[in-house]
Scaffold this motif. Structure first.
Motif, PDB file in Angstrom:
ATOM      1  N   VAL A  54       6.430  43.453  10.173  1.00 23.86           N
ATOM      2  CA  VAL A  54       5.361  42.976   9.300  1.00 23.86           C
ATOM      3  C   VAL A  54       5.552  43.515   7.894  1.00 23.86           C
ATOM      4  O   VAL A  54       6.278  44.490   7.665  1.00 23.86           O
ATOM      5  N   SER A  55       4.845  42.889   6.968  1.00 22.55           N
ATOM      6  CA  SER A  55       4.636  43.462   5.642  1.00 22.55           C
ATOM      7  C   SER A  55       3.138  43.525   5.401  1.00 22.55           C
ATOM      8  O   SER A  55       2.362  42.761   5.988  1.00 22.55           O
ATOM      9  N   GLY A  56       2.718  44.431   4.529  1.00 15.84           N
ATOM     10  CA  GLY A  56       1.296  44.542   4.236  1.00 15.84           C
ATOM     11  C   GLY A  56       0.997  45.747   3.372  1.00 15.84           C
ATOM     12  O   GLY A  56       1.875  46.275   2.678  1.00 15.84           O
ATOM     13  N   ALA A  95       8.268  40.597   4.800  1.00 16.80           N
ATOM     14  CA  ALA A  95       8.081  40.577   6.251  1.00 16.80           C
ATOM     15  C   ALA A  95       9.333  40.119   6.984  1.00 16.80           C
ATOM     16  O   ALA A  95       9.480  40.366   8.185  1.00 16.80           O
ATOM     17  N   VAL A 146      -2.062  43.685   7.600  1.00 14.95           N
ATOM     18  CA  VAL A 146      -0.876  42.826   7.632  1.00 14.95           C
ATOM     19  C   VAL A 146      -1.050  41.626   6.705  1.00 14.95           C
ATOM     20  O   VAL A 146      -2.086  40.962   6.728  1.00 14.95           O
ATOM     21  N   GLY A 172       2.764  42.751  15.914  1.00 17.51           N
ATOM     22  CA  GLY A 172       2.855  42.219  14.564  1.00 17.51           C
ATOM     23  C   GLY A 172       2.041  40.971  14.292  1.00 17.51           C
ATOM     24  O   GLY A 172       1.643  40.727  13.145  1.00 17.51           O
ATOM     25  N   ALA A 190       4.029  38.360   9.023  1.00 14.98           N
ATOM     26  CA  ALA A 190       4.813  38.848  10.158  1.00 14.98           C
ATOM     27  C   ALA A 190       6.015  37.943  10.359  1.00 14.98           C
ATOM     28  O   ALA A 190       5.919  36.721  10.202  1.00 14.98           O
ATOM     29  N   GLN A 235      -3.952  40.953  12.390  1.00 12.96           N
ATOM     30  CA  GLN A 235      -4.405  41.267  11.034  1.00 12.96           C
ATOM     31  C   GLN A 235      -4.220  42.730  10.681  1.00 12.96           C
ATOM     32  O   GLN A 235      -4.161  43.074   9.503  1.00 12.96           O
ATOM     33  N   GLN A 236      -4.151  43.605  11.688  1.00 16.74           N
ATOM     34  CA  GLN A 236      -3.881  45.013  11.442  1.00 16.74           C
ATOM     35  C   GLN A 236      -2.959  45.536  12.543  1.00 16.74           C
ATOM     36  O   GLN A 236      -2.960  45.035  13.668  1.00 16.74           O
TER      37      GLN A 236
END
Length: 327
Positions: free
Chosen positions: A65-67, A119, A34, A94, A37, A97-98
Motif C-alpha cells: 500500500v501507499s498512504g 502503491a 491507505v 492492503g 493498494a 482503508q487502514q
C-alpha cells in the motif's frame, strides 16, 4: 473502515467490501491511512483458495500500500511522523482503508513518485531486489532472463537489471507487450514465448550464450526450458507457480552446468528479514526512482468498490504494469 474479504474460494465475484473495525497498531507498528493498494498474483491465488495468508496475518488480501501515517503503537523506533507519506510491505490487509504494519516494513515514498503510484512499488521492488541482487548476485555484464516482461514484477525487474549493467532478455506473449518491454522498459532481447522456444531464441540472440540469472514466475511449466536456457554457473530463481508446482529436473544437465535452482517467497518471511530487505531497497533502489533510471508503470486504477472489476481486468492478462485500488 471498509475492507475487502473473500467470502469463499473462487472468481472475482467472491470479493466483498465490508464495514469492519479499524486495526489498532501493536508494539512496533504504525497505522497507515491507505491511499492506494497494489494488486499482485498472490492476491489472485489467495482468492482462489491456493495461497492462504501466513499465520497471524490479516485475512484481507493486499501485500502493498501507499498512504499517510495516522498513528503509532508502542515502541516504534523508526524516525516517522504522523502525516508522513509512506509505502508498506504487508503479509496481508492492503485492500482496506487502514492497515497496521511493523515499522520495519515501512518506507517513505521515494523522490519523483506520487503517492498513488507509489502503491505499485514496495512488494515488487522488494521481490525484485531481494531475488536478483541479494539472492542471485546479478553482476554487471551478465545476462538475465525475465519472464512476464510487462507484469508488475517484470516491469521493475527489467529496469533494475539494466541499471545494474546486465544484458536483459524478456519474454511476453504479444507483439504489443514485447514492444513495451523493449522501447519503454529497455530490454535488449525480447522473446515471444507463444511462438518461440525461449531457451533456443535467447541463445540465438545472445551469441550462443544462455542466461546467468533467470527470474521465473511460472514454475513447473517452464522448468525444463529454464534449465536448458541457463549458462554455466547459472542461477534459476523461482518466485511463482503460475504454471504448476511439480516438475522434473534433469540433474545431469544441472550438474554439467554447475547451475543452481533456488526457490523463494517474500510474504512469509520474518519481520526482521523483511526489514533488512526494505532497508536495502531504500538504499539501493529508491535512488533509481529519484533519478529516473526506473519508472513505475501503472496499467489502470479502480476504486475500492470496483475490486471485482479490478480482479477481472487483472485475470484477463491484458494489463501492462501494475493494477491499483484507490481507497
Amino acid at each position: 473502515m471498509k475492507a475487502v474479504y473473500i467470502s469463499e474460494p473462487g472468481g472475482p465475484e467472491v470479493l466483498e467490501v465490508r464495514d469492519v473495525p479499524a486495526p489498532v497498531p501493536g508494539p512496533g507498528e504504525v497505522l497507515i491511512d491507505v491511499v492506494a493498494a497494489g494488486l499482485n498474483r498472490a492476491d489472485v491465488q489467495q482468492r482462489r483458495g491456493f495461497y492462504p495468508p501466513p499465520a497471524g496475518a490479516s485475512e484481507v488480501p493486499g501485500l502493498e500500500v501507499s498512504g499517510r501515517i495516522a498513528a503509532f503503537g508502542p515502541d516504534v523506533s523508526k524516525p516517522f511522523s504522523v502525516g508522513d507519506k509512506v509505502v508498506a510491505l504487508l503479509a496481508g490487509g492492503g485492500y482496506a482503508q487502514q492497515v497496521a504494519v511493523p515499522a520495519e516494513q515501512v518506507l517513505k515514498v521515494p523522490d519523483g513518485v506520487d503517492l498513488v503510484t507509489a502503491a505499485a512499488l514496495p512488494e515488487v521492488a522488494a521481490t525484485v531486489y531481494s531475488n536478483l541482487v541479494m539472492t542471485a548476485q546479478l553482476q554487471p555484464g551478465e545476462t538475465v532472463l525475465i519472464h512476464g516482461a510487462t507484469g508488475g514484477i517484470g516491469t521493475i525487474a527489467i529496469q533494475l537489471a539494466k541499471a545494474c549493467g546486465a544484458v536483459v532478455a524478456a519474454t511476453a506473449g504479444s507483439a504489443e507487450k514485447l514492444g513495451t518491454a523493449k522501447a519503454y522498459l529497455g530490454a535488449d532481447i525480447v522473446i515471444n514465448y507463444a511462438e518461440e522456444d525461449f531457451a533456443e531464441s535467447l541463445k540465438a540472440h545472445n551469441g550462443g550464450r544462455g542466461a546467468d540469472v533467470i527470474l521465473d514466475v511460472v514454475g513447473a511449466k517452464y522448468l525444463k526450458q529454464n534449465i536448458a536456457a541457463l549458462a554455466d554457473y547459472g542461477r534459476l530463481v523461482v518466485i511463482g507457480l503460475q504454471g504448476g508446482a511439480k516438475g522434473e529436473i534433469d540433474l545431469g544437465q544441472l550438474l554439467s552446468k554447475r547451475a543452481a535452482v533456488i526457490g523463494t517467497t517474500l510474504r512469509s518471511r520474518p519481520v526482521a528479514e523483511k526489514g533488512m530487505i526494505m532497508n536495502a531497497v531504500r538504499e539501493n533502489v529508491w535512488p533509481m526512482f529519484g533519478d529516473g533510471r526506473i519508472k513505475p508503470l501503472v496499467a489502470k486504477s479502480f476504486p475500492l468498490e470496483q475490486v471485482r472489476e479490478a480482479h477481472r481486468y487483472f485475470d484477463s492478462g491484458e494489463h501492462m504494469g501494475k493494477v491499483l485500488l484507490l481507497l
